[in-house]
Design a protein around this motif. Structure first.
Motif, short mmCIF file in Angstrom:
data_model
loop_
_atom_site.label_atom_id
_atom_site.label_comp_id
_atom_site.label_asym_id
_atom_site.label_seq_id
_atom_site.Cartn_x
_atom_site.Cartn_y
_atom_site.Cartn_z
N GLU A 19 21.51 22.16 -18.79
CA GLU A 19 20.46 22.21 -17.77
C GLU A 19 20.19 20.83 -17.18
O GLU A 19 19.85 20.72 -16.00
CB GLU A 19 19.17 22.79 -18.38
CG GLU A 19 18.05 22.99 -17.38
CD GLU A 19 16.79 23.54 -18.02
OE1 GLU A 19 16.01 24.21 -17.32
OE2 GLU A 19 16.58 23.30 -19.23
N THR A 81 11.12 21.58 -17.07
CA THR A 81 10.57 21.32 -18.41
C THR A 81 10.07 22.60 -19.07
O THR A 81 9.40 22.55 -20.10
CB THR A 81 9.41 20.32 -18.32
OG1 THR A 81 8.42 20.83 -17.41
CG2 THR A 81 9.91 18.97 -17.82
N THR A 82 10.40 23.73 -18.45
CA THR A 82 9.96 25.02 -19.00
C THR A 82 11.10 25.68 -19.76
O THR A 82 12.21 25.81 -19.24
CB THR A 82 9.49 25.96 -17.87
OG1 THR A 82 8.45 25.32 -17.15
CG2 THR A 82 8.99 27.29 -18.44
N TRP A 83 10.80 26.13 -20.98
CA TRP A 83 11.83 26.82 -21.77
C TRP A 83 12.08 28.19 -21.16
O TRP A 83 11.16 29.00 -21.01
CB TRP A 83 11.39 26.97 -23.22
CG TRP A 83 12.52 27.37 -24.13
CD1 TRP A 83 13.29 26.55 -24.87
CD2 TRP A 83 13.00 28.71 -24.36
NE1 TRP A 83 14.24 27.27 -25.56
CE2 TRP A 83 14.08 28.59 -25.27
CE3 TRP A 83 12.64 29.97 -23.90
CZ2 TRP A 83 14.78 29.71 -25.73
CZ3 TRP A 83 13.33 31.07 -24.34
CH2 TRP A 83 14.40 30.94 -25.25
N GLU A 84 13.34 28.46 -20.81
CA GLU A 84 13.71 29.76 -20.25
C GLU A 84 14.89 30.37 -20.99
O GLU A 84 15.32 31.49 -20.68
CB GLU A 84 14.08 29.62 -18.78
CG GLU A 84 12.95 29.07 -17.91
CD GLU A 84 13.42 28.65 -16.53
OE1 GLU A 84 12.90 29.20 -15.55
OE2 GLU A 84 14.30 27.77 -16.44
N GLY A 85 15.44 29.61 -21.94
CA GLY A 85 16.64 30.06 -22.62
C GLY A 85 17.86 29.84 -21.73
O GLY A 85 17.75 29.39 -20.59
N GLU A 114 20.10 25.82 -22.12
CA GLU A 114 18.73 25.31 -22.17
C GLU A 114 18.69 23.97 -22.92
O GLU A 114 19.32 23.81 -23.96
CB GLU A 114 17.84 26.33 -22.89
CG GLU A 114 16.38 25.93 -23.01
CD GLU A 114 15.73 25.73 -21.65
OE1 GLU A 114 15.48 24.56 -21.28
OE2 GLU A 114 15.48 26.74 -20.96
N ASP A 115 17.94 23.01 -22.36
CA ASP A 115 17.79 21.72 -23.04
C ASP A 115 16.34 21.43 -23.42
O ASP A 115 16.05 20.38 -24.00
CB ASP A 115 18.31 20.57 -22.16
CG ASP A 115 17.44 20.35 -20.93
OD1 ASP A 115 16.76 21.30 -20.48
OD2 ASP A 115 17.45 19.22 -20.40
N ASP A 116 15.42 22.37 -23.10
CA ASP A 116 14.02 22.19 -23.48
C ASP A 116 13.79 22.80 -24.86
O ASP A 116 14.47 23.75 -25.26
CB ASP A 116 13.10 22.88 -22.45
CG ASP A 116 13.26 22.26 -21.07
OD1 ASP A 116 13.18 21.03 -20.96
OD2 ASP A 116 13.50 23.03 -20.11
N PRO A 117 12.82 22.27 -25.63
CA PRO A 117 12.57 22.80 -26.97
C PRO A 117 12.05 24.24 -26.90
O PRO A 117 11.31 24.61 -25.98
CB PRO A 117 11.51 21.85 -27.55
CG PRO A 117 10.85 21.24 -26.34
CD PRO A 117 11.91 21.15 -25.29
N THR A 118 12.44 25.04 -27.89
CA THR A 118 11.97 26.43 -27.96
C THR A 118 10.47 26.46 -28.21
O THR A 118 9.97 25.78 -29.11
CB THR A 118 12.68 27.18 -29.11
OG1 THR A 118 14.08 27.05 -28.93
CG2 THR A 118 12.28 28.64 -29.14
N PRO A 119 9.71 27.22 -27.43
CA PRO A 119 8.26 27.30 -27.66
C PRO A 119 7.98 27.89 -29.04
O PRO A 119 8.76 28.68 -29.57
CB PRO A 119 7.77 28.23 -26.54
CG PRO A 119 8.86 28.24 -25.53
CD PRO A 119 10.13 28.05 -26.29
#
Length: 353
Positions: A19, A81-85, A114-119
């Protein structure tokens, strides 16, 4: 014969790009011939990834000069910066010219990793550590909450355990699984409460959570105590009284056994104090001072105490003293007779007239 112009296709059926990658370079190859100048159109189409949000829409025409066997084009990748998978979109080839054909693969799937941390999935716990319900309540509704995150579908098991309350007698045993869909932050379950006509006092049982699934954890409180408040009338504690209002004992008797009875109820532990008082008989000379407490355990209906009788060799005639009850505790009352007269009958010979 005219040499073949070739077939145009993607170099692979799939591509993967992070991403946070700036762009993806896509290669279209020309196989089976490379004669003459040919062209082919390309275009992107949304999948779970959306143009302008996750990637830049791509379309255009690739030109292959005579003898050229590959061409490239770039697709911009948009970071957020939003986790979307992981998400994907497709690229397709069409409109081959110059005698070229469309080969295989004519479409390719691009996965944006995805490069954002999993919520966080959150922690599951009871809404309170204690619950209270009347014995004549039909059921108790218990809430389990999800805090610190609500990502993804999660679940947790619940079960009841006896305390002073007993399943099938005071409440219906409860067990099962609560399922929380993505974003859901609370779920409930019911526990049946069973009424009876027997006084048992307030009783309790516990509920516990276990086996959180889907990335969720067990929070605090993970157990809850449920108190079933008694709705039946409290049984009477009873009245405490002397068995008789009159006692008689010879002067040469060692001691007098006095009985205190409990009538009209025997619920709970109760007590009363007793004491003696002089009449014509004198403590220390004719009898031993008596004072103390009679204790009745739950269900006990009689207790005794002793009064020492003192013998002498002097004629005094019959003498008496009194006993009394007071200070009932535990819900009991003092009944009648609350006093008793004890007569000490003379055992010495009557002096000559």
């Amino acid at each position: 014969p005219t040499p073949p112009a070739g077939a145009l296709q993607f170099s692979g059926a799939t591509y993967s790009v992070a991403e946070n990658g700036t762009s993806l370079l896509v290669t279209v190859t020309r196989t089976g011939g490379s004669f003459g100048a040919v062209t082919v159109d390309y275009a992107s189409a949304d999948g779970s990834a959306t143009a302008a949000s996750d990637y830049s829409a791509a379309s255009g025409t690739l030109n292959f000069a005579d003898g050229v066997i590959s061409q490239n084009f770039s697709v911009g990748i948009l970071d957020d910066t939003t986790w979307e998978g992981d998400e994907d979109f497709t690229l397709g080839l069409s409109n081959a010219t110059g005698g070229a054909s469309i080969g295989t693969p004519s479409t390719t799937t691009v996965t944006i990793t995805e490069d954002d941390p999993t919520p966080p999935a959150g922690a599951l716990q009871f809404s309170g550590a204690t619950y209270s319900v009347a014995e004549n309540g039909t059921s108790l509704l218990v809430t389990v909450t999800r805090t610190g995150g609500s990502f993804g579908a999660v679940s947790v098991d619940y079960a009841s355990a006896d305390g002073s309350a007993t399943a099938a007698s005071d409440y219906s045993a409860a067990s099962g699984t609560l399922n929380f869909a993505n974003g859901v932050i609370s779920q409930t379950f019911s526990v049946g409460i069973l009424d009876d006509t027997t006084w048992e006092g307030d009783e309790d049982f516990t509920l516990g959570l276990s086996n959180a699934a889907g990335g969720a954890s067990i929070g605090t409180p993970s157990t809850a105590t449920v108190t079933i408040s008694e709705d039946d009338p409290t049984p009477p504690a009873g009245e405490l009284r002397f068995e008789s209002a009159l006692y008689s004992i010879p002067e040469n008797g060692t001691s007098l056994l006095v009985t205190v009875t409990r009538t009209g109820g025997s619920f709970g532990a109760v007590s009363a104090t007793y004491g003696s008082a002089n009449g014509t008989a004198t403590a220390g000379s004719d009898y031993s001072t008596a004072s103390g407490t009679v204790n009745f355990a739950d269900g006990v209906t009689s207790q005794t105490f002793s009064v020492g009788i003192i013998d002498d060799t002097t004629y005094e005639g019959d003498e008496d003293f009194t006993l009394s009850l007071s200070n009932a505790t535990g819900g009991a009352t003092i009944g009648a007779p609350s006093t008793a007269t004890v007569t000490i009958t003379e055992d010495d010979p009557t002096p000559p007239a």
